[in-house]
Motif scaffolding. Structure first.
Motif, PDB file in Angstrom:
ATOM      1  N   TRP A   8       0.890  -1.183   0.000  1.00 31.42           N
ATOM      2  CA  TRP A   8       0.000   0.000   0.000  1.00 31.42           C
ATOM      3  C   TRP A   8       0.916   1.217   0.000  1.00 31.42           C
ATOM      4  O   TRP A   8       1.414   1.646   1.027  1.00 31.42           O
ATOM      5  CB  TRP A   8      -0.890  -0.026   1.246  1.00 31.42           C
ATOM      6  N   GLN A   9       1.145   1.729  -1.189  1.00 30.06           N
ATOM      7  CA  GLN A   9       2.096   2.831  -1.326  1.00 30.06           C
ATOM      8  C   GLN A   9       1.509   4.144  -0.827  1.00 30.06           C
ATOM      9  O   GLN A   9       0.365   4.469  -1.145  1.00 30.06           O
ATOM     10  CB  GLN A   9       2.504   3.018  -2.788  1.00 30.06           C
ATOM     11  N   PRO A  10       2.290   4.897  -0.075  1.00 31.57           N
ATOM     12  CA  PRO A  10       1.859   6.258   0.272  1.00 31.57           C
ATOM     13  C   PRO A  10       1.963   7.169  -0.942  1.00 31.57           C
ATOM     14  O   PRO A  10       2.724   6.895  -1.879  1.00 31.57           O
ATOM     15  CB  PRO A  10       2.857   6.669   1.347  1.00 31.57           C
ATOM     16  N   ALA A  11       1.202   8.236  -0.935  1.00 28.14           N
ATOM     17  CA  ALA A  11       1.415   9.296  -1.919  1.00 28.14           C
ATOM     18  C   ALA A  11       2.790   9.901  -1.666  1.00 28.14           C
ATOM     19  O   ALA A  11       3.263   9.933  -0.521  1.00 28.14           O
ATOM     20  CB  ALA A  11       0.330  10.359  -1.799  1.00 28.14           C
ATOM     21  N   ALA A  12       3.437  10.369  -2.726  1.00 32.03           N
ATOM     22  CA  ALA A  12       4.831  10.789  -2.568  1.00 32.03           C
ATOM     23  C   ALA A  12       5.099  12.110  -3.285  1.00 32.03           C
ATOM     24  O   ALA A  12       4.577  12.366  -4.375  1.00 32.03           O
ATOM     25  CB  ALA A  12       5.771   9.716  -3.098  1.00 32.03           C
ATOM     26  N   ARG A  13       5.937  12.929  -2.652  1.00 34.43           N
ATOM     27  CA  ARG A  13       6.484  14.140  -3.250  1.00 34.43           C
ATOM     28  C   ARG A  13       7.974  14.197  -2.932  1.00 34.43           C
ATOM     29  O   ARG A  13       8.417  13.618  -1.933  1.00 34.43           O
ATOM     30  CB  ARG A  13       5.821  15.403  -2.684  1.00 34.43           C
ATOM     31  N   THR A  14       8.714  14.893  -3.773  1.00 37.93           N
ATOM     32  CA  THR A  14      10.137  15.111  -3.494  1.00 37.93           C
ATOM     33  C   THR A  14      10.403  16.610  -3.423  1.00 37.93           C
ATOM     34  O   THR A  14       9.802  17.402  -4.148  1.00 37.93           O
ATOM     35  CB  THR A  14      11.030  14.486  -4.574  1.00 37.93           C
ATOM     36  N   LEU A  15      11.313  16.976  -2.521  1.00 38.56           N
ATOM     37  CA  LEU A  15      11.646  18.390  -2.326  1.00 38.56           C
ATOM     38  C   LEU A  15      12.503  18.880  -3.492  1.00 38.56           C
ATOM     39  O   LEU A  15      13.554  18.292  -3.767  1.00 38.56           O
ATOM     40  CB  LEU A  15      12.409  18.562  -1.015  1.00 38.56           C
ATOM     41  N   PRO A  16      12.104  19.938  -4.182  1.00 40.82           N
ATOM     42  CA  PRO A  16      12.921  20.468  -5.276  1.00 40.82           C
ATOM     43  C   PRO A  16      14.206  21.115  -4.744  1.00 40.82           C
ATOM     44  O   PRO A  16      14.308  21.434  -3.556  1.00 40.82           O
ATOM     45  CB  PRO A  16      12.014  21.537  -5.921  1.00 40.82           C
ATOM     46  N   PRO A  17      15.193  21.321  -5.626  1.00 42.57           N
ATOM     47  CA  PRO A  17      16.406  22.026  -5.205  1.00 42.57           C
ATOM     48  C   PRO A  17      16.064  23.440  -4.733  1.00 42.57           C
ATOM     49  O   PRO A  17      15.100  24.048  -5.199  1.00 42.57           O
ATOM     50  CB  PRO A  17      17.278  22.035  -6.461  1.00 42.57           C
ATOM     51  N   TYR A  18      16.862  23.958  -3.833  1.00 38.19           N
ATOM     52  CA  TYR A  18      16.570  25.260  -3.221  1.00 38.19           C
ATOM     53  C   TYR A  18      17.786  26.173  -3.265  1.00 38.19           C
ATOM     54  O   TYR A  18      17.984  27.027  -2.405  1.00 38.19           O
ATOM     55  CB  TYR A  18      16.083  25.065  -1.780  1.00 38.19           C
ATOM     56  N   PHE A  19      18.605  26.020  -4.305  1.00 42.34           N
ATOM     57  CA  PHE A  19      19.874  26.745  -4.432  1.00 42.34           C
ATOM     58  C   PHE A  19      19.703  28.254  -4.505  1.00 42.34           C
ATOM     59  O   PHE A  19      20.625  29.001  -4.174  1.00 42.34           O
ATOM     60  CB  PHE A  19      20.613  26.268  -5.686  1.00 42.34           C
ATOM     61  N   ASP A  20      18.537  28.730  -4.957  1.00 44.47           N
ATOM     62  CA  ASP A  20      18.317  30.163  -5.083  1.00 44.47           C
ATOM     63  C   ASP A  20      17.235  30.680  -4.137  1.00 44.47           C
ATOM     64  O   ASP A  20      16.774  31.814  -4.279  1.00 44.47           O
ATOM     65  CB  ASP A  20      17.955  30.526  -6.526  1.00 44.47           C
ATOM     66  N   ASN A  21      16.866  29.863  -3.161  1.00 41.06           N
ATOM     67  CA  ASN A  21      15.865  30.280  -2.189  1.00 41.06           C
ATOM     68  C   ASN A  21      16.411  31.417  -1.326  1.00 41.06           C
ATOM     69  O   ASN A  21      17.505  31.311  -0.775  1.00 41.06           O
ATOM     70  CB  ASN A  21      15.473  29.093  -1.308  1.00 41.06           C
ATOM     71  N   PRO A  22      15.709  32.524  -1.215  1.00 39.82           N
ATOM     72  CA  PRO A  22      16.240  33.677  -0.473  1.00 39.82           C
ATOM     73  C   PRO A  22      16.627  33.360   0.969  1.00 39.82           C
ATOM     74  O   PRO A  22      17.646  33.864   1.462  1.00 39.82           O
ATOM     75  CB  PRO A  22      15.099  34.693  -0.530  1.00 39.82           C
ATOM     76  N   ALA A  23      15.847  32.522   1.651  1.00 38.58           N
ATOM     77  CA  ALA A  23      16.172  32.193   3.038  1.00 38.58           C
ATOM     78  C   ALA A  23      17.459  31.377   3.117  1.00 38.58           C
ATOM     79  O   ALA A  23      18.250  31.541   4.053  1.00 38.58           O
ATOM     80  CB  ALA A  23      15.015  31.426   3.683  1.00 38.58           C
ATOM     81  N   PHE A  24      17.683  30.505   2.128  1.00 38.19           N
ATOM     82  CA  PHE A  24      18.932  29.729   2.086  1.00 38.19           C
ATOM     83  C   PHE A  24      20.119  30.644   1.821  1.00 38.19           C
ATOM     84  O   PHE A  24      21.161  30.545   2.495  1.00 38.19           O
ATOM     85  CB  PHE A  24      18.826  28.653   0.999  1.00 38.19           C
ATOM     86  N   ILE A  25      19.977  31.572   0.881  1.00 37.06           N
ATOM     87  CA  ILE A  25      21.060  32.516   0.585  1.00 37.06           C
ATOM     88  C   ILE A  25      21.332  33.405   1.800  1.00 37.06           C
ATOM     89  O   ILE A  25      22.498  33.681   2.135  1.00 37.06           O
ATOM     90  CB  ILE A  25      20.714  33.364  -0.652  1.00 37.06           C
ATOM     91  N   ASP A  26      20.291  33.830   2.474  1.00 35.43           N
ATOM     92  CA  ASP A  26      20.478  34.629   3.694  1.00 35.43           C
ATOM     93  C   ASP A  26      21.273  33.852   4.742  1.00 35.43           C
ATOM     94  O   ASP A  26      22.167  34.408   5.400  1.00 35.43           O
ATOM     95  CB  ASP A  26      19.117  35.020   4.286  1.00 35.43           C
ATOM     96  N   ALA A  27      20.940  32.571   4.911  1.00 40.13           N
ATOM     97  CA  ALA A  27      21.649  31.750   5.895  1.00 40.13           C
ATOM     98  C   ALA A  27      23.126  31.615   5.527  1.00 40.13           C
ATOM     99  O   ALA A  27      24.004  31.695   6.396  1.00 40.13           O
ATOM    100  CB  ALA A  27      20.992  30.368   6.001  1.00 40.13           C
ATOM    101  N   LEU A  28      23.411  31.416   4.232  1.00 42.34           N
ATOM    102  CA  LEU A  28      24.806  31.347   3.780  1.00 42.34           C
ATOM    103  C   LEU A  28      25.543  32.653   4.080  1.00 42.34           C
ATOM    104  O   LEU A  28      26.670  32.640   4.584  1.00 42.34           O
ATOM    105  CB  LEU A  28      24.862  31.066   2.274  1.00 42.34           C
ATOM    106  N   ALA A  29      24.911  33.768   3.735  1.00 39.51           N
ATOM    107  CA  ALA A  29      25.546  35.066   3.948  1.00 39.51           C
ATOM    108  C   ALA A  29      25.820  35.314   5.430  1.00 39.51           C
ATOM    109  O   ALA A  29      26.885  35.831   5.808  1.00 39.51           O
ATOM    110  CB  ALA A  29      24.671  36.174   3.375  1.00 39.51           C
ATOM    111  N   GLN A  30      24.879  34.949   6.274  1.00 38.27           N
ATOM    112  CA  GLN A  30      25.083  35.099   7.713  1.00 38.27           C
ATOM    113  C   GLN A  30      26.274  34.268   8.191  1.00 38.27           C
ATOM    114  O   GLN A  30      27.061  34.713   9.038  1.00 38.27           O
ATOM    115  CB  GLN A  30      23.825  34.678   8.468  1.00 38.27           C
TER     116      GLN A  30
END
Length: 343
Positions: free
Chosen positions: A171-193
């Motif tokens: 009984w398979q669950p429904a599935a999603r995968t997280l896309p890449p987030y290389f240009d996500n503003p919060a990720f870039i902010d964390a890198l800069a910090q």
């Protein structure tokens, strides 16, 4: 099935949850020869990583490489091993990320979610964690490879393993995968910090953004990794407000005789030292957690290359690990990708 309408003698069905499964690259179970050999055999047998025909590659891998490389890799791992917990730093940090994200997501969704982690290679395996989530009542799973930039050899192979695990479920669950987030503003902010925090005395001569390398032909075959890395560096530089000539993109961890993405970090740091840039800092924006490639390769091998070429000041900027800004950025991406399942 509506659990309130199930007959009394129906097998017990757990309360439905949404699973959030974090995935990192992997880790050997120990630094001894056989632990390293098992891990390297699984890793280097992955045709997303080494895509040579099996009939050609496996005799070389099993007969030559795995007779020699486990000792060398074991020594490298021993230089960074978490002796107290008897595990690799990658596993220690992934556990910390899991704990922080679990707290963050449970604060938002309560018991509607189950947060766990797995490894593409080694333990805990992806299949074992998918099985555990299904048994716990997860009818939906968001699979989250912790790679900001997409590459076939990282994101895609992690997703492959997730889908192979789903193939084993009745009984398979429904599935999603997280896309890449290389240009996500919060990720870039964390890198800069993280850069600003590591450099309290201001700019070095250069900031080098070192990414794990790939063979050049992967780029020409359509892999977007190189472009994702370049954009991450550009957005980080713009966020920092630094000049173009102060921030470079390089690639590390070359394996085998092929041409890989250039410039190679180990060569570029020596070239820069000889050119008069004696104070550099290096960050590794492709790695969500410090690991053998950062703690040993960058902070030992690449540091030595720079100092031997005349460099004077080498600052390694740790990966984002379980930093609060990183956890907030990952939480933001996970919440966005749960839309329609949980609101």
């Amino acid at each position: 099935m509506d659990r309130t309408q199930a007959p009394a003698d129906h097998p017990k069905i757990p309360v439905e949850k949404v699973g959030i499964l974090l995935a990192n690259l992997g880790t050997p179970d120990g630094t001894d020869y056989w632990s390293m050999r098992r891990y390297l055999s699984e890793f280097l047998s992955d045709q997303r990583v080494i895509d040579y025909p099996k009939w050609k590659w496996q005799p070389i891998l099993q007969g030559i490489i795995l007779s020699i490389r486990p000792q060398k890799s074991g020594a490298a791992y021993r230089s960074i091993w978490n002796e107290e917990a008897d595990e690799s730093p990658l596993l220690t940090i992934t556990k910390q990320q899991h704990a922080a994200l679990s707290d963050s997501l449970h604060a938002r969704y309560g018991d509607q979610v189950l947060v766990d982690y797995c490894m593409r290679y080694g333990n805990p395996s992806t299949a074992s964690k998918v099985r555990a989530m299904v048994e716990a009542g997860c009818s939906k799973i968001l699979f989250c490879p912790l790679y900001p930039q997409y590459a076939g050899a990282t994101t895609a192979t992690a997703n492959d393993q997730f889908f192979r695990a789903l193939m084993q479920e009745t009984w398979q669950p429904a599935a999603r995968t997280l896309p890449p987030y290389f240009d996500n503003p919060a990720f870039i902010d964390a890198l800069a910090q993280s850069v600003t925090r590591a450099l309290p005395d201001g700019q070095p001569d250069l900031l080098i953004c070192s990414y794990h390398g790939l063979p050049e032909r992967y780029l020409t075959a359509g892999d977007p990794y190189h472009c994702h890395c370049q954009k991450t560096t550009r957005l980080l530089r713009e966020k920092l407000g630094w000049d173009k000539d102060r921030v470079l993109t390089t690639f590390q961890s070359k394996f085998g005789p092929e041409e890989w993405l250039k410039p190679a970090t180990v060569d570029e740091v020596a070239r820069q030292a000889k050119a008069g840039n004696r104070r550099i800092a290096i960050c590794a924006p492709a790695f969500s957690a410090d690991c053998i490639e950062t703690l040993e390769e960058i902070n030992e091998e690449i540091r030595d290359s720079f100092i031997e070429a005349g460099g004077e000041s080498f600052t390694y900027i740790p990966c984002l690990n379980d930093d609060a800004a990183h956890i907030a950025a990952l939480t933001d991406r996970i919440v966005a990708n749960l839309a329609g399942w949980l609101d």
